[in-house]
Design a protein around this motif. Structure first.
Motif, short mmCIF file in Angstrom:
data_model
loop_
_atom_site.label_atom_id
_atom_site.label_comp_id
_atom_site.label_asym_id
_atom_site.label_seq_id
_atom_site.Cartn_x
_atom_site.Cartn_y
_atom_site.Cartn_z
N LEU A 91 2.54 -37.97 -72.21
CA LEU A 91 2.80 -36.20 -71.32
C LEU A 91 3.42 -36.63 -70.03
CD1 LEU A 91 3.68 -33.63 -72.08
CD2 LEU A 91 0.86 -33.48 -71.49
N GLY A 92 2.53 -37.38 -69.14
CA GLY A 92 3.03 -37.63 -67.42
C GLY A 92 4.06 -38.66 -67.66
N ASN A 93 4.35 -39.05 -68.04
CA ASN A 93 5.86 -39.55 -67.82
C ASN A 93 6.85 -38.78 -68.53
OD1 ASN A 93 4.10 -42.54 -67.07
ND2 ASN A 93 4.20 -43.10 -69.11
N ALA A 94 6.70 -38.34 -69.54
CA ALA A 94 7.88 -37.35 -69.14
C ALA A 94 7.68 -35.93 -68.54
CB ALA A 94 7.22 -36.83 -71.11
N LEU A 95 6.43 -35.28 -68.32
CA LEU A 95 6.94 -34.76 -67.17
C LEU A 95 7.34 -35.05 -65.90
CD1 LEU A 95 3.32 -32.44 -67.66
CD2 LEU A 95 5.80 -31.85 -68.27
N SER A 110 -1.36 -32.24 -55.60
CA SER A 110 -2.20 -33.18 -56.16
C SER A 110 -1.78 -32.94 -57.00
CB SER A 110 -3.05 -32.43 -55.32
OG SER A 110 -3.92 -32.26 -55.37
N LYS A 111 -2.41 -31.77 -58.11
CA LYS A 111 -2.39 -31.12 -59.37
C LYS A 111 -1.63 -31.67 -60.16
CE LYS A 111 -3.53 -28.93 -63.23
NZ LYS A 111 -5.02 -29.53 -63.79
N VAL A 112 -0.26 -31.70 -59.80
CA VAL A 112 1.53 -31.72 -60.68
C VAL A 112 1.21 -33.64 -60.25
CG1 VAL A 112 3.40 -32.54 -60.79
CG2 VAL A 112 2.17 -30.07 -60.02
N SER A 113 0.69 -34.30 -59.13
CA SER A 113 1.14 -35.82 -59.42
C SER A 113 -0.46 -36.46 -60.28
CB SER A 113 0.70 -36.28 -57.94
OG SER A 113 0.15 -38.17 -58.07
N ARG A 114 -1.81 -35.72 -60.69
CA ARG A 114 -3.12 -36.22 -61.96
C ARG A 114 -2.16 -35.66 -62.80
NH1 ARG A 114 -6.22 -33.20 -58.27
NH2 ARG A 114 -6.68 -31.47 -59.79
N LEU A 115 -1.44 -35.26 -62.90
CA LEU A 115 -1.03 -34.96 -65.23
C LEU A 115 0.62 -35.91 -64.48
CD1 LEU A 115 0.50 -30.97 -64.39
CD2 LEU A 115 -1.80 -31.98 -65.84
N GLU A 116 0.93 -36.22 -64.01
CA GLU A 116 2.25 -36.87 -63.24
C GLU A 116 1.26 -38.32 -63.88
OE1 GLU A 116 5.16 -36.62 -61.04
OE2 GLU A 116 5.53 -35.00 -61.98
N LEU A 117 0.56 -38.92 -64.00
CA LEU A 117 -0.78 -39.80 -63.62
C LEU A 117 -0.94 -40.26 -65.47
CD1 LEU A 117 -0.96 -40.75 -60.42
CD2 LEU A 117 -0.10 -41.64 -61.48
N THR A 173 4.25 -24.43 -69.89
CA THR A 173 5.66 -24.04 -70.46
C THR A 173 6.12 -23.47 -69.22
OG1 THR A 173 4.62 -22.47 -72.82
CG2 THR A 173 5.97 -21.72 -71.57
N LEU A 174 5.11 -22.86 -68.16
CA LEU A 174 6.09 -22.94 -67.04
C LEU A 174 6.86 -23.33 -66.23
CD1 LEU A 174 3.80 -20.61 -65.78
CD2 LEU A 174 5.54 -19.78 -66.38
N LEU A 175 6.52 -25.02 -66.08
CA LEU A 175 7.21 -26.40 -65.69
C LEU A 175 8.39 -26.95 -66.85
CD1 LEU A 175 4.16 -28.40 -64.53
CD2 LEU A 175 5.78 -27.45 -63.78
N LEU A 176 8.20 -25.75 -67.99
CA LEU A 176 9.27 -26.42 -69.18
C LEU A 176 10.52 -25.61 -68.64
CD1 LEU A 176 7.49 -27.33 -72.71
CD2 LEU A 176 8.59 -29.25 -71.22
N ASP A 177 10.41 -24.20 -68.70
CA ASP A 177 11.26 -24.01 -68.56
C ASP A 177 11.38 -24.17 -66.83
OD1 ASP A 177 10.66 -22.14 -70.05
OD2 ASP A 177 9.81 -21.01 -69.84
N PHE A 178 11.02 -24.37 -65.76
CA PHE A 178 11.60 -24.75 -64.79
C PHE A 178 11.86 -26.10 -64.87
CE2 PHE A 178 10.01 -26.32 -60.31
CZ PHE A 178 11.23 -25.89 -59.34
N TYR A 179 11.62 -26.73 -65.28
CA TYR A 179 12.98 -27.86 -65.83
C TYR A 179 13.97 -27.77 -66.26
CZ TYR A 179 8.15 -30.41 -63.66
OH TYR A 179 7.32 -30.59 -62.28
N GLY A 180 14.15 -27.15 -67.08
CA GLY A 180 15.36 -26.59 -67.79
C GLY A 180 14.93 -27.36 -69.48
N VAL A 181 14.07 -27.69 -69.82
CA VAL A 181 13.55 -28.46 -71.17
C VAL A 181 12.90 -27.93 -72.17
CG1 VAL A 181 11.89 -30.21 -72.01
CG2 VAL A 181 12.74 -30.58 -69.57
N LYS A 182 14.27 -27.86 -73.62
CA LYS A 182 14.25 -27.00 -74.41
C LYS A 182 14.12 -28.12 -75.54
CE LYS A 182 16.59 -23.55 -71.95
NZ LYS A 182 17.81 -22.91 -71.65
N MET A 236 6.78 -32.88 -76.54
CA MET A 236 5.42 -32.22 -74.87
C MET A 236 4.30 -31.51 -75.33
SD MET A 236 8.70 -32.68 -71.95
CE MET A 236 7.38 -32.79 -70.45
N ARG A 237 4.65 -30.12 -75.85
CA ARG A 237 3.99 -29.37 -76.60
C ARG A 237 2.89 -30.06 -76.97
NH1 ARG A 237 7.67 -25.66 -76.76
NH2 ARG A 237 8.18 -24.25 -75.06
N GLU A 238 3.34 -30.35 -78.47
CA GLU A 238 2.06 -31.65 -78.59
C GLU A 238 1.48 -32.87 -78.67
OE1 GLU A 238 0.15 -33.06 -82.34
OE2 GLU A 238 1.89 -31.12 -82.13
N LEU A 239 1.67 -33.25 -77.47
CA LEU A 239 1.51 -34.32 -76.56
C LEU A 239 0.46 -33.62 -75.94
CD1 LEU A 239 4.16 -36.69 -75.03
CD2 LEU A 239 2.30 -36.68 -77.23
#
Length: 288
Positions: free
Chosen positions: A18-22, A45-52, A63-72, A79-82
């Motif tokens: 999930l971190g790699n996908a984000l 730093s929270k986003v960095s930890r998520l991505e790692l 959901t907020l991040l997916l909307d912000f990134y335009g992922v649908k 990504m939600r399942e992960l």
């Protein structure tokens, strides 16, 4: 402790994926970690930890991040399942009675992997078995198992095979000992069907299948079956799965993973090529 360790291992795998996908989604959207952090009211730093893959994420924040990134669509649902899997594994909860506790982690990891490498010295790997072959094996190995339990085991094994032809299917590499394709499971019709199925699967673009013949140079550990699982094509995330009659081991320490990686390379070099291996399988099928 072993069960908890396995669950932690599966959750960590989903977290890394999930971190790699984000991270990819953020970079493709040309957003910074600071901008992403503002969306979920958190520090960069929270986003960095998520991505790692070092921190879990609430579905509302995801959901907020997916909307912000335009992922649908399908990508967003994966990504939600992960994210759900990182907190609680078990996509086969309806079949818990059919899956030993020590095998459940493997089923989850297998479904998440981007590449799998199987070495099987005695029988055809479960993910390649036909229904008739599975039934013949269960009758021989589990004569006291109820019919309902046997049907559940069959559904789980057949269900796992969906990854072979799914969209974005993983790379699947198999090395089968000649014993695995010569050992009679069921009658000749069962074996012919199984061998023809192997030959068909071997032609898929995401599959490599080789046979290690009896006359090949072998190695001291060639009798040990194992599976190497890789996630997002990152060798640092490899997990080696080893199974015996009543339990399993999951290796993710670098020294253990490297040892099995080296063994895989030696077995692959000793095995017949893909074309020759498929020809051998078809010859055995015609003789069945």
């Amino acid at each position: 402790m072993a069960t908890r360790r396995r669950r932690d291992l599966a959750a960590a795998s989903s977290g890394r994926r999930l971190g790699n996908a984000l991270k990819r989604a953020r970079e493709e959207a040309n957003k910074t970690q600071d901008e992403a952090a503002e969306q979920i009211d958190a520090a960069a730093s929270k986003v960095s930890r998520l991505e790692l893959g070092q921190s879990g994420i609430k579905l509302t924040d995801l959901t907020l991040l997916l909307d912000f990134y335009g992922v649908k669509g399908e990508q967003a649902e994966v990504m939600r399942e992960l994210a759900r899997a990182g907190r609680q594994r078990g996509r086969w909860t309806g079949y818990l009675g059919a899956i030993p506790d020590w095998f459940r982690t493997y089923v989850d990891l297998e479904a998440d992997a981007s590449e799998l490498r199987w070495y099987q010295p005695e029988v055809v790997p479960g993910i390649l078995q036909t229904e008739s072959y599975i039934r013949a094996m269960n009758i021989k190995a589990h004569s006291r198992v109820s019919d309902d339990a046997m049907e559940q085991q069959l559904k789980v094994r057949i269900g796992r095979q969906a990854i072979i032809k799914q969209a974005n299917a993983p790379l699947l590499n198999f090395i089968l000992s000649e014993s695995a394709i010569r050992r009679n499971i069921g009658d000749s019709a069962v074996m012919r069907e199984q061998l023809l199925h192997l030959a068909e699967i071997a032609e898929l673009p995401n599959v490599e299948l080789q046979v290690l013949p009896f006359d090949a140079q072998t190695f001291g550990a060639a009798w040990v079956g194992f599976t190497i699982m890789r996630f997002d094509h990152d060798a640092a995330s490899d997990v080696v799965y080893l199974e015996d009659y009543t339990d399993a081991a999951y290796l993710d320490r670098p020294d253990g993973v490297q040892a099995y990686g080296a063994l895989w390379n030696r077995l692959q070099a000793a095995a017949r090529g893909q074309v020759e291996s498929r020809r051998m399988i078809l010859h055995l099928a015609s003789a069945s």
